[in-house]
Each structure stands twice: as C-alpha cells, then as structure tokens.
Design an enzyme around this catalytic site. Structure first.
Site, mmCIF file in Angstrom:
data_model
loop_
_atom_site.group_PDB
_atom_site.id
_atom_site.type_symbol
_atom_site.label_atom_id
_atom_site.label_comp_id
_atom_site.label_asym_id
_atom_site.label_seq_id
_atom_site.Cartn_x
_atom_site.Cartn_y
_atom_site.Cartn_z
ATOM 1 N N SER A 127 0.829 -1.210 0.000
ATOM 2 C CA SER A 127 0.000 0.000 0.000
ATOM 3 C C SER A 127 0.858 1.251 0.000
ATOM 4 O O SER A 127 1.962 1.268 0.565
ATOM 5 C CB SER A 127 -0.876 -0.017 1.256
ATOM 6 O OG SER A 127 -1.418 1.257 1.495
ATOM 7 N N TYR A 152 -2.184 -0.407 10.131
ATOM 8 C CA TYR A 152 -2.422 -0.950 8.786
ATOM 9 C C TYR A 152 -1.151 -0.825 7.945
ATOM 10 O O TYR A 152 -0.679 -1.797 7.339
ATOM 11 C CB TYR A 152 -3.572 -0.191 8.117
ATOM 12 C CG TYR A 152 -3.714 -0.482 6.646
ATOM 13 C CD1 TYR A 152 -4.107 -1.743 6.204
ATOM 14 C CD2 TYR A 152 -3.451 0.493 5.684
ATOM 15 C CE1 TYR A 152 -4.229 -2.023 4.845
ATOM 16 C CE2 TYR A 152 -3.579 0.230 4.334
ATOM 17 C CZ TYR A 152 -3.960 -1.026 3.913
ATOM 18 O OH TYR A 152 -4.076 -1.297 2.570
HETATM 19 P P1 NAD Z 1 -11.614 -5.305 0.083
HETATM 20 O O1 NAD Z 1 -11.841 -5.185 1.554
HETATM 21 O O2 NAD Z 1 -12.738 -4.958 -0.826
HETATM 22 O O3 NAD Z 1 -11.123 -6.769 -0.278
HETATM 23 C C1 NAD Z 1 -10.452 -7.601 0.633
HETATM 24 C C2 NAD Z 1 -11.191 -8.927 0.685
HETATM 25 O O4 NAD Z 1 -10.444 -9.795 1.524
HETATM 26 C C3 NAD Z 1 -12.590 -8.817 1.292
HETATM 27 O O5 NAD Z 1 -13.554 -9.392 0.438
HETATM 28 C C4 NAD Z 1 -12.492 -9.559 2.617
HETATM 29 O O6 NAD Z 1 -13.690 -10.267 2.933
HETATM 30 C C5 NAD Z 1 -11.324 -10.492 2.362
HETATM 31 N N1 NAD Z 1 -10.607 -10.821 3.585
HETATM 32 C C6 NAD Z 1 -10.202 -9.973 4.558
HETATM 33 N N2 NAD Z 1 -9.569 -10.637 5.528
HETATM 34 C C7 NAD Z 1 -9.579 -11.943 5.145
HETATM 35 C C8 NAD Z 1 -9.088 -13.133 5.735
HETATM 36 N N3 NAD Z 1 -8.488 -13.111 6.929
HETATM 37 N N4 NAD Z 1 -9.247 -14.302 5.069
HETATM 38 C C9 NAD Z 1 -9.870 -14.339 3.866
HETATM 39 N N5 NAD Z 1 -10.382 -13.246 3.272
HETATM 40 C C10 NAD Z 1 -10.224 -12.058 3.908
HETATM 41 O O7 NAD Z 1 -10.340 -4.411 -0.226
HETATM 42 P P2 NAD Z 1 -9.676 -3.981 -1.620
HETATM 43 O O8 NAD Z 1 -9.833 -2.513 -1.735
HETATM 44 O O9 NAD Z 1 -10.119 -4.867 -2.711
HETATM 45 O O10 NAD Z 1 -8.156 -4.268 -1.290
HETATM 46 C C11 NAD Z 1 -7.464 -5.437 -1.731
HETATM 47 C C12 NAD Z 1 -6.039 -5.358 -1.212
HETATM 48 O O11 NAD Z 1 -5.412 -4.168 -1.678
HETATM 49 C C13 NAD Z 1 -5.939 -5.323 0.311
HETATM 50 O O12 NAD Z 1 -4.798 -6.052 0.674
HETATM 51 C C14 NAD Z 1 -5.734 -3.852 0.603
HETATM 52 O O13 NAD Z 1 -5.051 -3.657 1.819
HETATM 53 C C15 NAD Z 1 -4.903 -3.426 -0.584
HETATM 54 N N6 NAD Z 1 -4.973 -1.999 -0.906
HETATM 55 C C16 NAD Z 1 -6.146 -1.447 -1.349
HETATM 56 C C17 NAD Z 1 -6.187 -0.094 -1.647
HETATM 57 C C18 NAD Z 1 -7.433 0.572 -2.131
HETATM 58 O O14 NAD Z 1 -7.408 1.795 -2.326
HETATM 59 N N7 NAD Z 1 -8.540 -0.123 -2.364
HETATM 60 C C19 NAD Z 1 -5.021 0.693 -1.513
HETATM 61 C C20 NAD Z 1 -3.852 0.087 -1.069
HETATM 62 C C21 NAD Z 1 -3.831 -1.256 -0.786
#
Ligand code: NAD
Length: 335
Positions: A127, A152
């Site tokens: 991130s 985080y």
């Molecule tokens: P999101 O919350 O929509 O997707 C994450 C998914 O992982 C969810 O569906 C959740 O149910 C699942 N999950 C969480 N913990 C879990 C566990 N212990 N076991 C199994 N499943 C689990 O988030 P996103 O925006 O799609 O983000 C995806 C990745 O990208 C994450 O790692 C997030 O930290 C990273 N990220 C996202 C952004 C953003 O702007 N969206 C920015 C930087 C990093």
C-alpha cells in the site's frame, strides 16, 4: 495457468479475477466474506464471477493455518495473487487485532503455502500507506519507509519484509504492489468516493478531512488490474539484467521486488469532490474536519520502476473514472 486469488469477493479481487478468467486462466477465489463492510456487496461480486467455467470459490480465512496448508497442497497453484487483508487506516485504530490476524498471520500462511508447493510467483497487495508522512514527492520505491503512521501501514511494510526473507531464503519470486487509493465500479463502501456519492445522493453533508487540503493519487481499478496482470506474468528469472542493474543492493540477486501502482497525477481532494459533483449533477454540502489520526496529507506515486518492468503506467483521468463509478453506483443501487 491456475491462479489463487485471495480476497476474490473484495473490490480489487473481483476485478482481477474477472480479467484472469477472461483471458482463460483458471481461478480459485478465496475469501472469508467478513462483515467489515456490507457482505451483500461481496456476495454480488461473487455472483459476477460464478458463471465462469474456470472459477471456483473457497470460503476460508487466510489466518486458518491448517485450512491454508490443505488448500495449497490439494490445489497446486501456478501463481498467487494475494489481496485478502484487513484494509482501512481508520479502522486499524479501533481494531488492531484484525490486522495482525489477517495481514500478518494470514500472510505467513500464504508465504508458507507458496514455498512448500513451488508457486512460481507470489504477487501481493502492499500500500502507498507504507510511505507514512514522507514529504518528498513523488514517492519512490527507493525512499525510506521505516516510519508508518498506522498499524495498517505497519502490517503492509511487514509483508514486504517477510516476502523479502522468503525470496532470499527459498528463492520464492515475490512482488509487492503498493496500490495508491484505488477507485471504480464495485468499489469499497468505506472509501471516500463511495461515501461521498452516497451522502450527496441522500442530501446529507460529506465529511471532508484535513479541511480539504489533502492530495491523493487516485488510481482507477482497470489500471490497477492491468498492472497486477503484467507483473504476475513475469517472474524474477525473466530478466536477470533488470535486477543486476537495480540500484538497490538487496534486489541484486533475490527474486524480490516492490512497485508503486499509482496514477502519478495527484488530485486535490476538493477537485475530486468537484468531479463527483459533476458526474452526479449535484452540489455537495461540506463538513470540513481536521486530518484523521493515521491518515497522511498527500500521496504521489513515482511509477518509473513499474513502467521499466512492465511497459505500463496507470493513466485514467479522474473525471472519467469517477463518471464510470457513478454510473455503476446509480445502476447497482437504482438511485
Ligand atoms: P476489500 O476489503 O474490498 O477486499 C479484501 C477482501 O479480503 C474482502 O472481500 C475480505 O472479505 C477479504 N478478507 C479480509 N480478511 C480476510 C481473511 N483473513 N481471510 C480471507 N479473506 C479475507 O479491499 P480492496 O480494496 O479490494 O483491497 C485489496 C487489497 O489491496 C488489500 O490487501 C488492501 O489492503 C490493498 N490496498 C487497497 C487499496 C485501495 O485503495 N482499495 C489501496 C492500497 C492497498
């Protein structure tokens, strides 16, 4: 190729799975379907993936060690796209243990699964938050990132460190992708674009943090997925010359790398709000608030390394991406 996509019911996971399926890969989508935000949205995303013949869903928690060991041993994945994590900066102030379980214990299970089952490449979500309060812009992969300002961010930096040890010790090819504020259709209900759109349509004021003086490198979902796929398709062996030329000595002979994926075109928060207002054809009432603990005032991705490795840099203008989100939101919620 047989790919494990963790967090497949999530925002980025659904889009990444769709693209992999569209090009003919076999996808095992894993998610624990937790209730951090509306699980119905996660179910609806899965319903989009379900009709694909190459897709299978597994409900499992990445922190479940025995379950993950079994899954990896039985399935024999070629590559892994690890997106499951407890996301969100503000939530980490109230719920630290969720981050330890999903982001650290879960990540260990992913690394172990990849190591013992000879996965060819692990691509995982880091991130932009790892840059903390860095003020030198744009953020480069060569900048020091030792001062995270939220738990985080600390878990995401820890993932990079853990990945490095596995790349170093076991030759496991790993690539961490530092996503910069991702937005687009099917986006996350806890993020600004979703919250603002919902509030404006309901005639409620929007909370604008840091009195609107924030700048964010908002990055459109299709660009993120393009970057993920291009990176996934390469492994360390593909171009040893690239690593040898790297100024980072830690990369010289280890199949480990980290890339920014951002729009490299930061937008002031108020300009972002204006784009939403334009797409909705309505003005927002603004509630100006101070910077939240754990948040950073600005992000800006240097994408030169990503571009050198993949020939790709995100480029979708915010006005276009916001309009596509708003069209999806109106259709999905019928408003
Ligand atoms: P999101 O919350 O929509 O997707 C994450 C998914 O992982 C969810 O569906 C959740 O149910 C699942 N999950 C969480 N913990 C879990 C566990 N212990 N076991 C199994 N499943 C689990 O988030 P996103 O925006 O799609 O983000 C995806 C990745 O990208 C994450 O790692 C997030 O930290 C990273 N990220 C996202 C952004 C953003 O702007 N969206 C920015 C930087 C990093």
């Amino acid at each position: 190729m047989k790919v494990l996509v963790t967090g497949a019911a999530g925002f980025i996971g659904m889009h990444a799975s769709e693209r992999l399926l569209a090009r003919g890969d076999e996808v095992v989508g894993l998610d624990n379907l937790n209730d951090y935000y509306d699980p119905r949205l996660k179910e609806a995303r899965l319903a989009r993936l379900a009709p694909h013949a190459g897709f299978r869903f597994v409900r499992l928690d990445v922190a479940d060690r025995a379950g993950m060991e079994r899954l990896f041993a039985e399935e024999g994945f070629d590559r892994v796209v690890h997106l499951a994590a407890q996301a969100g900066v503000r939530y980490s102030l109230q719920n630290p243990h969720a981050y330890i379980d999903s982001n650290l214990v879960g990540f260990t299970n992913i690394l172990e699964g990849c190591r013992h089952n000879r996965v060819a490449h692990l691509v995982y979500a880091s991130s932009s938050s790892v840059y903390g309060g860095n003020t030198r812009m744009p953020f480069s992969e060569h900048d020091s990132v030792d001062h995270p300002v939220s738990l985080y961010a600390a878990t995401k930096k820890a993932n990079e460190l853990m990945a490095h040890t596995y790349s170093h010790l076991y030759g496991l090819p790993t690539t961490g992708l530092r996503f910069f504020t991702v937005y687009g259709p099917w986006g996350r209900p806890d993020m600004a674009l979703f919250l603002f759109t919902k509030a404006i349509l309901a005639g409620r004021p929007i909370d604008v943090f840091n009195h609107g003086r924030m700048r964010r490198d908002f990055t459109y979902i299709d660009d993120i997925v393009e970057g993920v796929l291009r990176v996934l398709d390469r492994t360390a062996e593909a171009d040893p010359a690239f690593d040898a030329a790297s100024p980072d000595p830690a990369r010289s002979n280890v199949p480990y790398r980290v890339f920014n994926i951002g729009n490299h075109d930061p937008v002031a928060l108020m300009a972002f709000v204006e784009a939403i207002e334009a797409a909705l054809g309505r003005k927002a009432e603004k509630n100006f608030l101070p910077l939240q603990d754990g948040d950073v005032p600005a992000t800006h991705a240097d994408t030169a390394e990503l571009n050198a490795w993949t020939g790709f840099s995100p480029a979708t203008p915010v006005a276009d991406g916001v309009a596509r989100f708003v069209a999806w939101y109106r259709g999905y919620y019928g408003v």
